[in-house]
Enzyme design. Structure first.
Site, short mmCIF file in Angstrom:
data_model
loop_
_atom_site.label_atom_id
_atom_site.label_comp_id
_atom_site.label_asym_id
_atom_site.label_seq_id
_atom_site.Cartn_x
_atom_site.Cartn_y
_atom_site.Cartn_z
N GLU D 52 0.81 -1.22 0.00
CA GLU D 52 0.00 0.00 0.00
C GLU D 52 0.85 1.27 0.00
O GLU D 52 0.38 2.33 -0.39
CB GLU D 52 -0.94 0.02 1.21
CG GLU D 52 -0.22 -0.03 2.55
CD GLU D 52 -1.19 -0.17 3.72
OE1 GLU D 52 -2.11 0.64 3.83
OE2 GLU D 52 -1.02 -1.11 4.52
N THR D 53 2.07 1.15 0.43
CA THR D 53 2.96 2.30 0.48
C THR D 53 3.42 2.75 -0.90
O THR D 53 3.99 3.83 -1.04
CB THR D 53 4.21 1.93 1.29
OG1 THR D 53 4.65 0.63 0.83
CG2 THR D 53 3.90 1.85 2.76
#
Lengths: 319, 267, 319, 267
Positions: D52-53
């Protein structure tokens, strides 16, 4: 070799259908995916539904050759070479195409909403304008195929009525997006150099993506510097190796726009006969990009070649 | 006149004088780029030029002929794209000034760059908004370049592309715009501004080679001439900067003929 | 030297006021702007209103030291070192702070909306969840200061009712955003290497931006490759040169997170006394980043130094 | 048992077997990364892992201990940020599968990773959604890791962080979600799935070292055991890949003790 890599002829045949909604990357005279567009003309694709922000030479060819039925756009022009696209202007006046106007921000936000699966997107840009008030497509076409049910809507701010009216716009998820990039890795990872315009949003929003590129580089090389990459391999459906694939528009770090070609085009574009001759001379005969480049000629390609520090051809006669 | 100059030169300089130091300038190509660049060199050193395509503060060693020209991608602070660049227009911490042009303008600075005729039956098509409507909607202010002709200065636009002061007075803010509105219209005959209260266009300055009456004659709606003064002619420094440093090939300035010749619209 | 360049002490004093809404860049154990945060503690800033997505060590210090009154967040943890932030957990349970929960996408979209001056933003994420149903801040606080009038709202899709419900969220425009970058040009242009998280959106959304950085490079150098830059100079209000300014969190290409420090922190953080001792030993005494680094020690800095090809410290004992 | 293995190993492999070739995997750290990596090495070579980063398809030479770990920024296809990565979850042309964990799960796979007690009076605070609610809302499917304990498998969540099948049946689609829903729950005792029609959780497989009854005993709501079969134990290839290639330092796998020892929750 990765099975995504193919000739333009195969990519266009497999991934573009008549009637498709097509987004085109680049901006007026830069990074138009011309090799892919010429192949689209060559395969006589019909009834295309273009969705673009500011499109130039690519849209001129598609509209001029009769491939297009509908356009959603913010701007149709080839910069100083044709402040209003000549074939675009003619097609509008002669009602050969249906047009719906937006702004550059509207179109960009709509691609972004499509790319990010946002249900819609809101802006204050365009309030009170005819862009917001008038719809170009007929009522009957609304909600059918890819034509959005509503062009847009003006609503009260849903969280804070004191903030007044806002414009809400539908996302775009084109059937196919065509872009031209500087480099693609052997895995399919895409790298654009210089300004990205809205190419990344257009590609991410699309159901299918065809990328043409100046060069193909080894996977290890393109992944050594992933900060520079803009599209992951798994979003790309077809990669076409097409050096000078944006000609006669520019490709930063590789070549400038071709003022001779664009001026010549400007001279012939207004007349249907001379325009048809142009297509017969510059588009239809070439099954490969290499054949097209042979026609352009080495001398001309050398003339527009970019300086490696500046990214364009300094001192090029651009009158 | 001691120094000879063209109407294009006068326009670029007149617009450039309206730029303040620290302004963030949304420029197109053509005269707007000359205006921005000349202002940066002469009095607004910290002004920044950016393009809707995503080129933020390029070095502009060569003049770009298009906002997507590779010449706007060199020496920039950031190379981005449309989303980033157009968003800067509205940024609350920036004083953004956008240079715009159009086919038609009305008394409140609303613009048409889309078509003549009607949307259903267009007689003539122009390129469309591009980022113009965005800039007119969101920038802190706009400076508009126009050719001064009756058919361009009209009571009612054929198509309303970009919002100016709408119907005047407070109508812009009431419609939901948070700031902005046209600051000035720079034409080949003079400089027009907007009344602080009514927001209707008035003649602010006429060039040394024109008269208020000539301007009124070329304006398709009633225009207040009572506040008009003569514009100072270009200084030597201004002209030298423009001609020698900015557009030595006269790519945008065009041929060097006198303002009196070039300034008057052909009718 | 550009007048934006200053010491952390000056930047924090000039640009952060008690009660401000503060966004913090980085993610859990990476690129937290720790030098700026330590200085914020040192200046005993109070009543801060944090707006973050996934914040780790930086938020731990700010909450632990009593600088914070309110938090809007998606995630409060320091990865494996403290899956739930120890001081965060304690402050919530003891009601020392007011908390409002969102998701990472919600917070990112809200920063993006703030950065792009969108009036609000829409998503389907979180429908039916307590994130959407429950508000953490009191009714009385709503619409005052920076607290949005509504946390969010569920509305019918305004363009197409068949698409059902969507969540609309208010933009964020924090008073100040703090980020740590790898490089800043002498003109103020910012370059982040590796993942950007939501730093760019957070900075663009802010009224004031303070950037600390590993190195300052000449303007010509940072502008030779503007494709890599992410914030134009004119959006940056203060630049603080702070080598190892993210320690004990990581900074890609420069150093890894410091497992020894983070494990030590984990041991002391739960107890108020040992936590206060930590602040007295590691935060309050150091007026400069250099003094802090002397305390960390050269040997430790060497241990976490990044391999230039990998960007982290290979083989580092991370247990 | 011929080969000795731990519960963690069984969980990673059991989850890995659920991955299909071509899946785009949203992974956290811990067991989910092992599951994704082992699947890629053994049978789903074209699966892609992203975080998700913003780290898209990293080489993962060393195991990251956090989704923001610099180890997820190396050898990637693209280094981006949260906006890009979280948007991939919902991308209609991708089959995205998200690995999630939680503090509580209910019979329809809805998750709590926020708190115990009430929102007004929290007894215990967890980190919160992070991207979990986004993944649960938008991915094509989710695979959930849980410690199998009565207090974690509850009839009603203390806080509803991430949507699963909501109240079962068609409720998820009716609420406005366009796809997704939990595919499986992988615990230290077995594999649970959801009925195609009612969407209620049932026991699909129990590990060789547990029994359906033990699982029912550790589940805080009624659970259908009628469809349960025994899970195949790890193959030699699976274990070798996991232990020698993926986590040789046992950073995530933890100490090497037998499954029977490590698998049972301490109560």
């Amino acid at each position: 070799m990765n099975k995504k890599f193919m000739m333009a002829a195969e990519a266009v045949e497999r991934f573009i259908d008549d009637g498709d909604q097509i987004a085109i990357g680049g901006f007026t005279v830069t990074r138009n995916p011309m090799a892919l567009i010429r192949e689209t003309l060559r395969q006589r694709k019909k009834e295309l539904y273009l969705v673009v922000h500011s499109q130039g030479q690519g849209m001129e060819l598609l509209i001029g050759a009769g491939c297009v039925r509908r356009v959603e756009l913010a701007y149709g022009g080839v910069a100083r070479f044709a402040p209003t696209g000549i074939r675009f202007r003619k097609a509008v006046k002669e009602k050969q195409i249906e047009v719906e106007d937006y702004t550059n921000l509207h179109m960009t936000l709509r691609f972004m909403a499509g790319a990010m699966s946002m249900p819609f997107v809101a802006t204050r840009s365009g309030l009170e304008s005819d862009i917001v008030r008038l719809s170009g497509f007929s009522k009957e076409s609304r909600g059918k195929g890819r034509v959005p049910r509503e062009k847009l809507k003006v609503i009260d701010h849903p969280l804070d009525p004191e903030q007044g009216k806002v414009v809400v716009l539908p996302p775009l998820n084109p059937d196919v997006t065509l872009i031209h990039a500087q480099a693609v890795g052997e895995d399919g990872t895409v790298r654009i150099q210089g300004l990205t315009f809205a190419d990344v949003e257009q590609a991410k929003a699309a159901r299918k993506v065809i990328v043409s590129c100046e060069k193909i580089v080894p996977t290890e090389e393109i992944r050594r510097d992933p900060d520079r990459n803009c599209l992951p391999h798994f979003l790309v459906d077809a990669v076409v190796h097409a050096p000078y694939g944006a000609h006669p528009t520019a490709c930063h770090m590789f070549y400038d726009y071709d003022p001779d070609h664009l001026n010549m085009f400007k001279r012939i574009a207004a007349d249907d006969d001379t325009f048809r001759q142009y297509l017969d001379e510059w588009v239809y005969p070439f099954e490969t990009q290499q054949a097209y480049l042979d026609k352009v000629g080495e001398k001309q390609l050398e003339k527009i070649k970019a300086d490696p520090d500046l990214g364009y051809a300094p001192g090029l006669d651009r009158r | 006149m001691e120094i000879d100059y063209t109407a294009n030169e006068m326009m670029a300089l007149c617009a450039g004088r309206l730029v303040n130091n620290g302004d963030i300038l949304f420029a197109g190509t053509g005269l707007s780029m000359l205006a921005a660049t000349v202002a940066k060199r002469i009095h607004a050193h910290e002004a920044v030029v950016f393009f809707e395509t995503g080129g933020i503060d390029p070095s502009l060693i060569e003049l770009p002929l298009a906002v997507g020209d590779p010449r706007v991608m060199v020496g920039t602070s950031v190379n981005s794209g449309l989303a980033d660049a157009l968003s800067l227009l509205a940024h609350p911490k920036l004083h953004t000034v956008a240079f715009l042009g159009a086919a038609q303008i009305d008394p409140y600075g609303n613009l048409n760059s889309t078509l003549l005729g009607s949307y259903e039956k267009p007689l003539q098509r122009f390129p469309g908004s591009g980022g113009a409507c965005d800039a007119a909607s969101m920038a802190s202010g706009t400076i508009i370049f126009m050719q001064h002709q009756r058919r361009r200065f009209v009571e009612k636009l054929d198509y309303f592309t970009s919002p100016g002061w709408l119907t005047g007075g407070d109508s812009r803010r009431e419609a939901g715009f948070q700031r902005g509105g046209p600051v000035a219209v720079v034409t080949n005959l003079g400089l027009l501004k907007f009344d602080d209260r009514t927001r209707r266009m008035y003649l602010s300055e006429f060039y040394p080679f024109t008269t208020p009456d000539e301007i009124a004659e070329n304006t398709g709606f009633d225009i207040d001439l009572s506040r008009a003064v003569q514009c100072s002619p270009p200084t030597k420094e201004e002209l030298t900067t423009l001609r020698e440093q900015i557009d030595p090939q006269r790519l945008i300035l065009g041929p060097l003929k006198t303002a009196a010749d070039s300034g008057r619209p052909k009718r």
